[in-house]
Design a protein around this motif. Structure first.
Motif, PDB file in Angstrom:
ATOM      1  N   TRP A 199       8.750  -3.896 -16.956  1.00  0.00           N
ATOM      2  CA  TRP A 199       9.533  -2.809 -16.350  1.00  0.00           C
ATOM      3  C   TRP A 199       8.689  -2.203 -15.242  1.00  0.00           C
ATOM      4  CZ3 TRP A 199      14.185  -0.302 -18.330  1.00  0.00           C
ATOM      5  CH2 TRP A 199      14.532   0.881 -17.644  1.00  0.00           C
ATOM      6  N   ARG A 200       9.293  -2.046 -14.063  1.00  0.00           N
ATOM      7  CA  ARG A 200       8.545  -1.574 -12.904  1.00  0.00           C
ATOM      8  C   ARG A 200       9.071  -0.227 -12.436  1.00  0.00           C
ATOM      9  NH1 ARG A 200      10.439  -3.285  -7.573  1.00  0.00           N
ATOM     10  NH2 ARG A 200       8.854  -2.985  -5.948  1.00  0.00           N
ATOM     11  N   GLU A 201       8.152   0.712 -12.285  1.00  0.00           N
ATOM     12  CA  GLU A 201       8.462   1.959 -11.585  1.00  0.00           C
ATOM     13  C   GLU A 201       7.759   1.893 -10.230  1.00  0.00           C
ATOM     14  OE1 GLU A 201      10.503   4.456 -12.465  1.00  0.00           O
ATOM     15  OE2 GLU A 201      10.955   3.656 -14.462  1.00  0.00           O
ATOM     16  N   VAL A 202       8.387   2.463  -9.210  1.00  0.00           N
ATOM     17  CA  VAL A 202       7.898   2.309  -7.836  1.00  0.00           C
ATOM     18  C   VAL A 202       7.565   3.669  -7.226  1.00  0.00           C
ATOM     19  CG1 VAL A 202       8.429   1.340  -5.569  1.00  0.00           C
ATOM     20  CG2 VAL A 202       9.431   0.317  -7.616  1.00  0.00           C
ATOM     21  N   TYR A 203       6.408   3.741  -6.591  1.00  0.00           N
ATOM     22  CA  TYR A 203       5.949   4.990  -5.973  1.00  0.00           C
ATOM     23  C   TYR A 203       5.582   4.707  -4.529  1.00  0.00           C
ATOM     24  CZ  TYR A 203       4.958   5.896 -10.965  1.00  0.00           C
ATOM     25  OH  TYR A 203       5.025   6.008 -12.336  1.00  0.00           O
ATOM     26  N   SER A 204       6.146   5.481  -3.588  1.00  0.00           N
ATOM     27  CA  SER A 204       5.677   5.313  -2.216  1.00  0.00           C
ATOM     28  C   SER A 204       4.757   6.475  -1.872  1.00  0.00           C
ATOM     29  CB  SER A 204       6.845   5.205  -1.238  1.00  0.00           C
ATOM     30  OG  SER A 204       7.731   6.264  -1.436  1.00  0.00           O
ATOM     31  N   ILE A 205       3.819   6.185  -0.971  1.00  0.00           N
ATOM     32  CA  ILE A 205       2.858   7.207  -0.558  1.00  0.00           C
ATOM     33  C   ILE A 205       3.275   7.759   0.798  1.00  0.00           C
ATOM     34  CG2 ILE A 205       0.457   7.681   0.069  1.00  0.00           C
ATOM     35  CD1 ILE A 205      -0.452   5.495  -1.784  1.00  0.00           C
ATOM     36  N   GLY A 232       2.908   2.114   4.559  1.00  0.00           N
ATOM     37  CA  GLY A 232       2.498   3.431   5.053  1.00  0.00           C
ATOM     38  C   GLY A 232       1.198   3.351   5.826  1.00  0.00           C
ATOM     39  N   SER A 233       0.802   4.491   6.364  1.00  0.00           N
ATOM     40  CA  SER A 233      -0.399   4.525   7.205  1.00  0.00           C
ATOM     41  C   SER A 233      -1.531   5.276   6.526  1.00  0.00           C
ATOM     42  CB  SER A 233      -0.058   5.185   8.544  1.00  0.00           C
ATOM     43  OG  SER A 233       0.540   6.446   8.307  1.00  0.00           O
ATOM     44  N   HIS A 234      -1.425   5.469   5.204  1.00  0.00           N
ATOM     45  CA  HIS A 234      -2.425   6.246   4.462  1.00  0.00           C
ATOM     46  C   HIS A 234      -3.750   5.491   4.346  1.00  0.00           C
ATOM     47  CE1 HIS A 234       0.026   3.835   1.670  1.00  0.00           C
ATOM     48  NE2 HIS A 234      -1.141   3.580   1.080  1.00  0.00           N
ATOM     49  N   SER A 235      -4.801   6.248   4.064  1.00  0.00           N
ATOM     50  CA  SER A 235      -6.140   5.672   3.906  1.00  0.00           C
ATOM     51  C   SER A 235      -6.301   5.052   2.517  1.00  0.00           C
ATOM     52  CB  SER A 235      -7.196   6.762   4.073  1.00  0.00           C
ATOM     53  OG  SER A 235      -7.111   7.662   2.975  1.00  0.00           O
ATOM     54  N   ILE A 236      -7.352   4.278   2.359  1.00  0.00           N
ATOM     55  CA  ILE A 236      -7.642   3.671   1.051  1.00  0.00           C
ATOM     56  C   ILE A 236      -7.977   4.765   0.027  1.00  0.00           C
ATOM     57  CG2 ILE A 236     -10.097   3.239   1.578  1.00  0.00           C
ATOM     58  CD1 ILE A 236      -9.773   0.569  -0.067  1.00  0.00           C
ATOM     59  N   ASP A 237      -8.591   5.855   0.478  1.00  0.00           N
ATOM     60  CA  ASP A 237      -8.923   6.942  -0.456  1.00  0.00           C
ATOM     61  C   ASP A 237      -7.674   7.670  -0.945  1.00  0.00           C
ATOM     62  OD1 ASP A 237     -11.681   6.521  -0.557  1.00  0.00           O
ATOM     63  OD2 ASP A 237     -11.970   7.561   1.343  1.00  0.00           O
ATOM     64  N   LYS A 294       0.245  -3.455 -15.481  1.00  0.00           N
ATOM     65  CA  LYS A 294       0.395  -4.222 -14.235  1.00  0.00           C
ATOM     66  C   LYS A 294       0.329  -3.250 -13.054  1.00  0.00           C
ATOM     67  CE  LYS A 294       3.237  -7.583 -11.756  1.00  0.00           C
ATOM     68  NZ  LYS A 294       4.195  -8.705 -11.833  1.00  0.00           N
ATOM     69  N   PRO A 295      -0.883  -2.945 -12.585  1.00  0.00           N
ATOM     70  CA  PRO A 295      -1.030  -1.924 -11.547  1.00  0.00           C
ATOM     71  C   PRO A 295      -1.193  -2.529 -10.150  1.00  0.00           C
ATOM     72  CG  PRO A 295      -3.160  -2.357 -12.525  1.00  0.00           C
ATOM     73  CD  PRO A 295      -2.192  -3.387 -13.087  1.00  0.00           C
ATOM     74  N   SER A 296      -1.184  -1.651  -9.160  1.00  0.00           N
ATOM     75  CA  SER A 296      -1.531  -2.033  -7.791  1.00  0.00           C
ATOM     76  C   SER A 296      -3.045  -1.979  -7.633  1.00  0.00           C
ATOM     77  CB  SER A 296      -0.911  -1.044  -6.795  1.00  0.00           C
ATOM     78  OG  SER A 296       0.461  -0.876  -7.045  1.00  0.00           O
ATOM     79  N   MET A 297      -3.565  -2.789  -6.723  1.00  0.00           N
ATOM     80  CA  MET A 297      -4.968  -2.633  -6.341  1.00  0.00           C
ATOM     81  C   MET A 297      -5.072  -1.454  -5.375  1.00  0.00           C
ATOM     82  SD  MET A 297      -6.115  -6.555  -5.623  1.00  0.00           S
ATOM     83  CE  MET A 297      -5.695  -7.883  -6.765  1.00  0.00           C
ATOM     84  N   VAL A 298      -6.273  -0.886  -5.277  1.00  0.00           N
ATOM     85  CA  VAL A 298      -6.498   0.209  -4.336  1.00  0.00           C
ATOM     86  C   VAL A 298      -6.753  -0.386  -2.953  1.00  0.00           C
ATOM     87  CG1 VAL A 298      -7.999   2.137  -3.729  1.00  0.00           C
ATOM     88  CG2 VAL A 298      -7.392   1.745  -6.132  1.00  0.00           C
ATOM     89  N   VAL A 299      -5.764  -0.251  -2.078  1.00  0.00           N
ATOM     90  CA  VAL A 299      -5.856  -0.811  -0.715  1.00  0.00           C
ATOM     91  C   VAL A 299      -5.359   0.214   0.294  1.00  0.00           C
ATOM     92  CG1 VAL A 299      -5.615  -3.250  -1.395  1.00  0.00           C
ATOM     93  CG2 VAL A 299      -3.563  -1.872  -1.003  1.00  0.00           C
ATOM     94  N   PRO A 300      -5.806   0.111   1.549  1.00  0.00           N
ATOM     95  CA  PRO A 300      -5.281   1.034   2.560  1.00  0.00           C
ATOM     96  C   PRO A 300      -3.822   0.700   2.890  1.00  0.00           C
ATOM     97  CG  PRO A 300      -6.779  -0.563   3.568  1.00  0.00           C
ATOM     98  CD  PRO A 300      -6.809  -0.822   2.087  1.00  0.00           C
ATOM     99  N   GLY A 301      -3.061   1.700   3.377  1.00  0.00           N
ATOM    100  CA  GLY A 301      -1.681   1.465   3.794  1.00  0.00           C
ATOM    101  C   GLY A 301      -1.639   0.379   4.850  1.00  0.00           C
ATOM    102  N   LYS A 302      -0.570  -0.450   4.819  1.00  0.00           N
ATOM    103  CA  LYS A 302      -0.585  -1.603   5.713  1.00  0.00           C
ATOM    104  C   LYS A 302      -0.441  -1.224   7.185  1.00  0.00           C
ATOM    105  CE  LYS A 302       4.103  -3.586   5.659  1.00  0.00           C
ATOM    106  NZ  LYS A 302       5.001  -3.365   4.543  1.00  0.00           N
TER     107      LYS A 302
END
Length: 343
Positions: free
Chosen positions: A141-147, A188-193, A223-231
């Motif tokens: 089951w997937r929940e989706v979060y946008s930054i 998004g354009s967010h930073s990796i932090d 099943k998480p996302s890796m910590v990456v900067p916004g694309k």
């Protein structure tokens, strides 16, 4: 004792899924997504084509050397190979545990602009009982979060955590292992932090909710996302930076009781997804959980390109899947190198 038999069932499934050197193949694309994937190779998304393609995946020789489980779409549970074998049984005969995606997709969360919530809790118990008779031993089951500067909101974080926990509790009550997937999107354009901050907040909320609902963490997979900067951030993080920040965040928010963390690829290329997983396992030391993969496109893209919808390309397509699975298997030990891509 009913409770004990359910626990034994859950434990057996975890034992079969959380295996050194192996990960999970996500082959649970919804109807709109598989249309998109097929369109890229000029193949029409008919039931016959979907069946042919997913049969190809599950009959890949030797796949179980590196793949312990496969997440299927509902339709695939009822499909058969050309010689009449049911696809979940084909996977199981290969030593690959069949699982099922059970959520019904997202819709906007009212009064939380920019946030969505996943549908599908209504009738979930009955659906799961049916899926189990068809051979499914775990669910996803997937929940989706946008930054964004405003997202996810407090309401979005709390609601999604609650829904994930309710789903997980229902699964466990039926002896089905839940994969808990809080996907933080890389759009998004967010930073990796900023990504790291959001993932940590989201996962804290998820584990609080799992605790409230008495979900036993020994019998879930995360099943998480890796910590990456916004694309769109214009910043390229190195695999080492991604690995380091992801591990810091996981150590802060994921209890040691969780047996395995199976990352989603979330729009990374096949090579990036393998390289980043490898970087994590290279520095994980005595991490309490398996650090593994549950990739969809990062395992399947080369397969689709090789297949092109043509039966005569089946063997080439299966070789492409076996190769990517093998490379991710090496990354599970931190032993993947770029030159393995050429072999």
């Amino acid at each position: 004792d009913f409770k004990m038999s359910i626990k034994t069932e859950l434990q057996n499934t975890i034992t079969d899924l959380a295996v050194a050197g192996k990960g999970i193949l996500a082959a649970d694309e919804s109807a709109p997504t598989i249309i998109k994937r097929f369109k890229a190779i000029n193949v029409e998304s008919t039931e016959a084509n979907r069946c042919a393609y997913r049969s190809l995946l599950l009959t890949t020789p030797g796949l179980s050397e590196f793949i312990s489980g496969v997440i299927l779409f509902e339709e695939t549970l009822g499909q058969t190979t050309d010689d009449g074998k049911r696809l979940p049984a084909v996977a199981a005969a290969q030593g690959i545990v069949p699982g099922i995606k059970v959520d019904k997709g997202t819709m906007p969360l009212i009064n939380a602009p920019g946030d969505v919530v996943t549908q599908g809790l209504d009738g979930l118990t009955d659906r799961l009982i049916g899926y189990k008779t068809q051979g499914a031993r775990f669910a996803k089951w997937r929940e989706v979060y946008s930054i964004s500067p405003d997202n996810p909101t407090q309401a979005g974080i709390a609601t999604n955590a609650e829904v994930l926990a309710r789903y997980a509790a229902i699964c466990q009550s039926l002896g089905i292992v839940p994969i808990v997937e809080p996907e933080v999107l890389l759009d998004g354009s967010h930073s990796i932090d900023r990504c790291m901050e959001v993932i940590e907040i989201v996962q804290h909320a998820v584990f609080h909710a799992l605790h409230r609902h008495h979900v036993e963490l020994e019998y879930i997979l995360l099943k998480p996302s890796m910590v990456v900067p916004g694309k769109d951030s214009g910043y390229r993080a190195s695999p080492d930076e991604i690995a380091e920040k992801t591990l810091i965040e996981l150590r802060r928010s994921v209890p040691a009781a969780v047996p395995s963390i199976n990352f989603l690829s979330g729009g990374q290329t096949p090579e990036e997804a393998t390289t980043n997983l490898n970087a994590m396992n290279a520095i994980a030391g005595n991490a309490p959980w398996h650090l593994s993969f549950s990739y969809g496109r990062a395992l399947q893209q080369p397969v689709l390109e090789a297949w092109q919808g043509k039966p005569e390309n089946t063997v080439a397509a299966q070789k492409a899947l076996y190769k990517r699975a093998k490379l991710n298997g090496a990354a599970r030990y931190g032993k993947y190198t770029k030159d393995m891509e050429q072999v």
